[in-house]
Design a protein around this motif. Structure first.
Motif, PDB file in Angstrom:
ATOM      1  N   THR A   3      31.803  31.014   8.853  1.00 22.82           N
ATOM      2  CA  THR A   3      31.686  30.693  10.278  1.00 22.82           C
ATOM      3  C   THR A   3      32.034  29.235  10.530  1.00 22.82           C
ATOM      4  OG1 THR A   3      29.984  32.385  10.588  1.00 22.82           O
ATOM      5  CG2 THR A   3      30.114  30.649  12.246  1.00 22.82           C
ATOM      6  N   TYR A   4      31.572  28.348   9.665  1.00 26.82           N
ATOM      7  CA  TYR A   4      31.847  26.918   9.812  1.00 26.82           C
ATOM      8  C   TYR A   4      33.340  26.644   9.755  1.00 26.82           C
ATOM      9  CZ  TYR A   4      31.934  21.927   8.614  1.00 26.82           C
ATOM     10  OH  TYR A   4      32.199  20.582   8.590  1.00 26.82           O
ATOM     11  N   ILE A   5      34.033  27.237   8.790  1.00 20.68           N
ATOM     12  CA  ILE A   5      35.467  26.983   8.621  1.00 20.68           C
ATOM     13  C   ILE A   5      36.276  27.658   9.720  1.00 20.68           C
ATOM     14  CG2 ILE A   5      37.451  27.353   7.112  1.00 20.68           C
ATOM     15  CD1 ILE A   5      35.544  25.127   6.191  1.00 20.68           C
ATOM     16  N   GLU A   6      35.879  28.847  10.121  1.00 23.81           N
ATOM     17  CA  GLU A   6      36.662  29.557  11.148  1.00 23.81           C
ATOM     18  C   GLU A   6      36.459  28.986  12.546  1.00 23.81           C
ATOM     19  OE1 GLU A   6      36.321  33.802  10.913  1.00 23.81           O
ATOM     20  OE2 GLU A   6      37.555  33.873   9.100  1.00 23.81           O
ATOM     21  N   GLN A   7      35.548  28.028  12.695  1.00 24.14           N
ATOM     22  CA  GLN A   7      35.435  27.319  13.960  1.00 24.14           C
ATOM     23  C   GLN A   7      36.505  26.233  14.097  1.00 24.14           C
ATOM     24  OE1 GLN A   7      31.391  25.896  13.807  1.00 24.14           O
ATOM     25  NE2 GLN A   7      30.544  27.737  14.758  1.00 24.14           N
ATOM     26  N   LEU A   8      37.186  25.931  12.990  1.00 21.73           N
ATOM     27  CA  LEU A   8      38.247  24.928  13.018  1.00 21.73           C
ATOM     28  C   LEU A   8      39.488  25.493  13.708  1.00 21.73           C
ATOM     29  CD1 LEU A   8      38.001  23.750   9.287  1.00 21.73           C
ATOM     30  CD2 LEU A   8      36.884  22.725  11.281  1.00 21.73           C
ATOM     31  N   PRO A   9      40.351  24.636  14.239  1.00 23.45           N
ATOM     32  CA  PRO A   9      41.622  25.127  14.798  1.00 23.45           C
ATOM     33  C   PRO A   9      42.418  25.855  13.716  1.00 23.45           C
ATOM     34  CG  PRO A   9      41.238  22.840  15.426  1.00 23.45           C
ATOM     35  CD  PRO A   9      40.194  23.179  14.399  1.00 23.45           C
ATOM     36  N   HIS A  10      42.860  27.071  14.014  1.00 22.28           N
ATOM     37  CA  HIS A  10      43.576  27.845  13.004  1.00 22.28           C
ATOM     38  C   HIS A  10      44.396  28.955  13.651  1.00 22.28           C
ATOM     39  CE1 HIS A  10      40.023  30.444  13.619  1.00 22.28           C
ATOM     40  NE2 HIS A  10      40.808  31.430  13.221  1.00 22.28           N
ATOM     41  N   SER A  11      45.277  29.520  12.859  1.00 24.51           N
ATOM     42  CA  SER A  11      45.984  30.747  13.210  1.00 24.51           C
ATOM     43  C   SER A  11      45.602  31.804  12.187  1.00 24.51           C
ATOM     44  CB  SER A  11      47.504  30.545  13.183  1.00 24.51           C
ATOM     45  OG  SER A  11      47.913  29.576  14.121  1.00 24.51           O
ATOM     46  N   LYS A  12      45.773  33.055  12.561  1.00 26.12           N
ATOM     47  CA  LYS A  12      45.527  34.161  11.635  1.00 26.12           C
ATOM     48  C   LYS A  12      46.848  34.872  11.326  1.00 26.12           C
ATOM     49  CE  LYS A  12      40.701  35.295  12.678  1.00 26.12           C
ATOM     50  NZ  LYS A  12      40.347  34.190  13.586  1.00 26.12           N
ATOM     51  N   LEU A  13      47.070  35.142  10.041  1.00 28.75           N
ATOM     52  CA  LEU A  13      48.222  35.926   9.606  1.00 28.75           C
ATOM     53  C   LEU A  13      47.699  37.305   9.236  1.00 28.75           C
ATOM     54  CD1 LEU A  13      49.934  33.306   7.257  1.00 28.75           C
ATOM     55  CD2 LEU A  13      50.326  33.684   9.682  1.00 28.75           C
ATOM     56  N   LYS A  14      48.129  38.319   9.989  1.00 28.74           N
ATOM     57  CA  LYS A  14      47.553  39.651   9.809  1.00 28.74           C
ATOM     58  C   LYS A  14      48.451  40.615   9.048  1.00 28.74           C
ATOM     59  CE  LYS A  14      44.597  39.352  13.900  1.00 28.74           C
ATOM     60  NZ  LYS A  14      44.202  39.977  15.180  1.00 28.74           N
TER      61      LYS A  14
END
Length: 408
Positions: free
Chosen positions: A66-77
């Motif tokens: 949860t802590y890391i996924e609150q950072l700005p990011h994109s998802k590759l699906k």
């Protein structure tokens, strides 16, 4: 001139993902740890920004997801393989592991800054920037610390029970400690550049082969595409010698989305080469000293799993180091437990990368000609799915001491 001296339990040389994760975990359990980073800050370009599902699985175990996924990011699906514009096969992460149906794209400076911020919450954590290591300190066959050169050119001696080399593929600690390689495989270079991401691109990772070179294209946060051109070993120098025009024309005709970028090229400055190299250090530990991450087991960019493997090794190392400190035994035998736990999986992945490297970095016209048929056939076999899972998914959870798990 030698300045002041410091005393720590553990020195971690290298402030990349593996080094920062190790520093964070050790600080959490009260170890006096210092991370040394030779650069002035965390700024990095084209360095390990894809975090595969296996990385997210590890975050889940540590309760850091949860802590890391609150950072700005994109998802590759999902991902696909193309011969020019013809799709030869595709895959999606959801079919590999339902709980983590994507890879994360997080700019490395943002990830490192987040780990740094978390580590600073613990009073036993310390970090020095602009602190390149100049010397290993040894006593009676045991590494007991390092000498670093500070920004003012003054030398600082830091003594510690354990020194960890987490300083990447060109590791200073590996060189100073006289660590030898078990093997090295270097088929070619990935030449990176970035272009504006078209609105229709979505969240797909693309591998493309042509009669010339192979290409990998990934969505890059926030609105770019990162493109890597696979050149056989030695060809990048020859390409530069020939001048920009030939390379510009190839890029222009490979993908219409690259046209504007290619048309604007006047030199090679927009390109950043990265060696697609695997290596494995023969023995990762000496008395008082341990190598982790790329310093011990560098992975090629094939599969974009280097950061995931390195950080997993860091998590294993945290447990081994903490145990060594509790037992007051920092021998190579005890620290070598990290290699015993991690080497089998990494060697298997290196073999997969080596086989894929022969296909994607080839200079053979014959192999280039049959590549589309090899890919088409591979996608129809269970073997391809099995290889994907080995690369992207952690088969078995890492044994993590509960002391290293964060509260949600």
């Amino acid at each position: 001139m030698l300045g002041k001296q410091l005393q720590k339990d553990v020195i971690v040389v290298g402030g990349g993902p593996a080094g920062m994760m190790l520093g964070l975990l050790l600080a959490k359990v009260g170890v006096q740890v210092i991370v040394l980073e030779s650069h002035d800050n965390f700024d990095r370009e084209y360095r390990g920004e894809v975090l595969q599902p296996r990385f997210v699985q590890l975050l889940d175990q540590l309760q850091l997801r949860t802590y890391i996924e609150q950072l700005p990011h994109s998802k590759l699906k999902k991902g696909a393989f193309y011969h020019y514009d013809k799709k030869k096969g595709n895959f999606d992460f959801a079919s590999m592991i339902a709980g983590v149906p994507y890879a994360l794209w997080i700019p490395q400076p943002i990830l490192l800054q987040a780990l740094y911020a978390k580590a600073k919450e613990y009073p036993t954590f310390d970090m020095l920037f602009h602190a390149p290591v100049k010397k290993l300190i040894e006593k009676d066959g045991t590494v007991t610390g390092v000498v670093v050169e500070q920004e003012n050119k003054e030398l600082l001696e830091i003594q510690a029970k354990i020194t960890v080399g987490a300083d990447g593929r060109f590791s200073t600690i590996r060189r100073l400690g006289g660590f030898e390689l078990e093997y090295e495989y270097y088929p070619g270079d990935l030449i990176w550049f970035s272009v504006k991401r078209p609105p229709h691109w979505g969240e797909e990772l693309q591998f493309k082969i042509t009669e010339g070179h192979s290409y990998i294209t990934l969505p890059k946060y926030p609105d770019l595409l990162q493109v890597g051109v696979a050149l056989p070993r030695g060809e990048w120098k020859e390409t530069q010698r020939q001048g920009i025009e030939t390379f510009r024309k190839e890029i222009m005709h490979t993908n219409k989305e690259f046209y504007d970028f290619a048309e604007s090229l006047v030199n090679f400055k927009p390109f950043v080469p990265l060696q697609a190299k695997n290596h494995m250090v023969k023995t990762w530990a000496k008395n008082g000293c341990l190598l982790i991450g790329d310093a011990a087991h560098c992975s090629s960019p094939v599969g974009a799993i280097g950061v995931s493997l390195a950080v997993t090794t860091a998590v294993v190392a945290a447990d081994v180091i903490w145990d060594a400190l509790q037992k007051h035994d920092v021998s190579a035998k005890v620290l070598g437990r990290v290699q015993e736990i991690r080497s089998e999986e990494i060697e298997e992945i290196h073999q997969i990368q080596k086989r894929m490297g022969k296909l994607f970095f080839t200079s053979s016209k014959f192999i280039k000609g049959i590549r589309p048929y090899i890919l088409s056939a591979a996608f129809k076999t269970p073997l391809f799915s099995m290889i994907q899972k080995k690369l992207f998914v952690m088969k078995n959870p890492v044994a993590i001491n509960p002391e290293f798990v964060f509260n949600k």
